[in-house]
Design a protein around this motif. Structure first.
Motif, mmCIF file in Angstrom:
data_model
loop_
_atom_site.group_PDB
_atom_site.id
_atom_site.type_symbol
_atom_site.label_atom_id
_atom_site.label_comp_id
_atom_site.label_asym_id
_atom_site.label_seq_id
_atom_site.Cartn_x
_atom_site.Cartn_y
_atom_site.Cartn_z
ATOM 1 N N VAL A 358 0.848 -1.189 0.000
ATOM 2 C CA VAL A 358 0.000 0.000 0.000
ATOM 3 C C VAL A 358 0.889 1.246 0.000
ATOM 4 N N ARG A 359 0.235 2.386 -0.203
ATOM 5 C CA ARG A 359 0.904 3.681 -0.089
ATOM 6 C C ARG A 359 0.233 4.501 1.013
ATOM 7 N N CYS A 360 1.044 5.129 1.855
ATOM 8 C CA CYS A 360 0.539 5.998 2.919
ATOM 9 C C CYS A 360 0.551 7.440 2.420
ATOM 10 N N LEU A 361 -0.602 8.085 2.509
ATOM 11 C CA LEU A 361 -0.717 9.464 2.050
ATOM 12 C C LEU A 361 -1.395 10.317 3.117
ATOM 13 N N TRP A 362 -1.090 11.614 3.103
ATOM 14 C CA TRP A 362 -1.741 12.560 3.996
ATOM 15 C C TRP A 362 -1.623 13.954 3.403
ATOM 16 N N ASP A 363 -2.445 14.843 3.857
ATOM 17 C CA ASP A 363 -2.404 16.241 3.439
ATOM 18 C C ASP A 363 -1.286 16.940 4.207
ATOM 19 N N PRO A 364 -0.371 17.664 3.538
ATOM 20 C CA PRO A 364 0.696 18.369 4.255
ATOM 21 C C PRO A 364 0.183 19.305 5.340
ATOM 22 N N ALA A 365 -1.041 19.809 5.180
ATOM 23 C CA ALA A 365 -1.609 20.705 6.198
ATOM 24 C C ALA A 365 -1.869 19.972 7.505
ATOM 25 N N ASP A 366 -1.927 18.630 7.456
ATOM 26 C CA ASP A 366 -2.190 17.844 8.664
ATOM 27 C C ASP A 366 -0.912 17.408 9.369
ATOM 28 N N ALA A 367 0.232 17.698 8.805
ATOM 29 C CA ALA A 367 1.508 17.345 9.432
ATOM 30 C C ALA A 367 2.006 18.523 10.264
ATOM 31 N N ARG A 368 2.630 18.215 11.399
ATOM 32 C CA ARG A 368 3.200 19.240 12.271
ATOM 33 C C ARG A 368 4.695 18.990 12.411
ATOM 34 N N LEU A 369 5.468 20.072 12.457
ATOM 35 C CA LEU A 369 6.909 20.002 12.616
ATOM 36 C C LEU A 369 7.293 20.578 13.973
#
Length: 391
Positions: A358-369
């Motif tokens: 499978v491939r894991c995907l997410w919206d960059p707006a949902d990632a936190r640094l």
């Protein structure tokens, strides 16, 4: 000894106090508490609004229980001030403060009936018997246990005993109710039921509640605001939705909900982190980290979706599938031996089985640094940088 007042602040039962300004308000101003060389609470300042349900959340040793005990008067600060309803309580013993406390151990008297347990505080204050009977009935009605008035505590379930302890604490009509992990001894289903009951009771009464817990679900489900504590200080103070969606540090992000943490270094543009699974763009939580410095990216499992076939995303192989009722949780092996979690609504989740690619995907707006040094060593689902020369 811990909890012993210095000579200059010994409680004086005859001392006069100022007229209350705002009933139910709690103000902690620069409070520090030490036990020998260990600092349990470190220059803490906190305002609790009248009628608010505020939770102190954090792991063991973060200072949350010590803070609660200082509000109650069971411990005394080495520095700073505590005001309840506008009055400093530093010189007041527990029984002269406008608070009552409910502990994890309910401490009900086994030889007394439910009604006698609830009436105990009124008897100590020599309230007339007719008024005692009326207030006991009202207090038991609040927790829907009037029909159990003549039973002994040993004849009640754990949830019922917890409600009796609440009733006993509220019958004296405190301005502030302090709760020290009162639901910890209950099983999961009962604990969830009591969370709802406790919040509804607080909303109906309008009493200020200060609740200590290490359980994030309790804090999220009941609180108006949450103070996440770390090493005697408040790491973040905000509404539950803000704490969850906009954590101010990796520590808060790891303590509230689950995260997929990925370690790496900040790219030159400062908008992404280079990691073992590629560059992860996101929004910074807390202060930005300079380019080339260690940082961590965090993506919550519920923001990760899975797709089959070729395309964008982080490739991986399904390790396990867990059906959690309304959600489907999938563990995916990525970047060699690291594990990524995805949690999707069951009705819309793709059909996946163990060993599927499978491939894991997410919206960059949902990632936190975040700064890398803020992540606790106990955090789970951490993906490190590849070793020198690749994985």
């Amino acid at each position: 000894m811990p909890g012993t007042l210095p000579a200059s602040t010994t409680p004086d039962p005859t001392a006069t106090v100022e007229t209350p300004a705002v009933t139910g308000a709690v103000h902690i101003d620069g409070v520090t508490k030490r036990y020998g060389s260990a600092v349990a609470v470190d220059d803490l300042t906190l305002d609790v609004q009248p009628g608010e349900f505020l939770s102190l959340l954090g792991p063991s040793g973060c200072g949350k229980t010590t803070t609660l005990r200082m509000i109650a008067g069971f411990e005394y600060p080495d520095a700073g001030d505590i005001r309840i309803s506008g009055r400093s309580v530093l010189n007041l013993p527990p029984y002269r403060r406008e608070v009552n406390t409910v502990f994890q151990a309910y401490a009900l008297f086994p030889h007394l009936t439910v009604a006698e347990n609830v009436a105990y505080g009124l008897q100590q204050r020599r309230v007339p018997k007719a008024e005692q009977r009326e207030r006991v009935s009202e207090a038991l009605d609040m927790v829907q246990l009037r029909s159990f008035a003549d039973r002994k505590p040993t004849q009640l379930s754990g949830g019922q005993q917890q409600r009796i302890a609440l009733s006993r604490a509220l019958i004296n009509r405190p301005s502030v109710l302090l709760l020290d992990e009162p639901l910890a001894a209950l099983d999961r289903q009962l604990r969830e039921e009591m969370q709802l009951e406790l919040k509804l009771l607080q909303a109906r009464l309008g009493t200020t509640f200060v609740f200590v817990t290490h359980d994030q679900a309790e804090a999220l489900s009941m609180s108006d605001r949450i103070a996440v504590m770390r090493a005697g200080r408040i790491e973040q103070l905000d509404a539950p939705a803000a704490i969850y969606a906009e954590p101010a540090s990796a520590y808060v992000a790891s303590f509230i909900g689950q995260q997929n943490f990925v370690h790496g270094t900040v790219r030159a543009d400062g908008a992404a982190v280079d990691t073992a699974i590629g560059a992860i763009a996101g929004r910074w939580g807390g202060e930005r980290v300079a380019a080339g410095q260690p940082a961590v990216a965090a993506i919550r499992p519920e923001y990760v979706r899975l797709e089959h076939g070729e395309g964008a995303g982080v490739p991986g192989r399904v390790l396990g599938v867990s059906h959690l009722g309304e959600t489907l949780q999938v563990a995916v092996r990525v970047a060699g031996d690291a594990t990524f979690l995805s949690r999707m609504p069951a009705p819309t989740a793709p059909s996946v089985e163990v060993d599927d690619e499978v491939r894991c995907l997410w919206d960059p707006a949902d990632a936190r640094l975040f700064a890398a040094d803020g992540i606790p060593t106990t955090a789970t689902h951490v993906i490190a940088l590849p070793k020198e020369g690749g994985r």
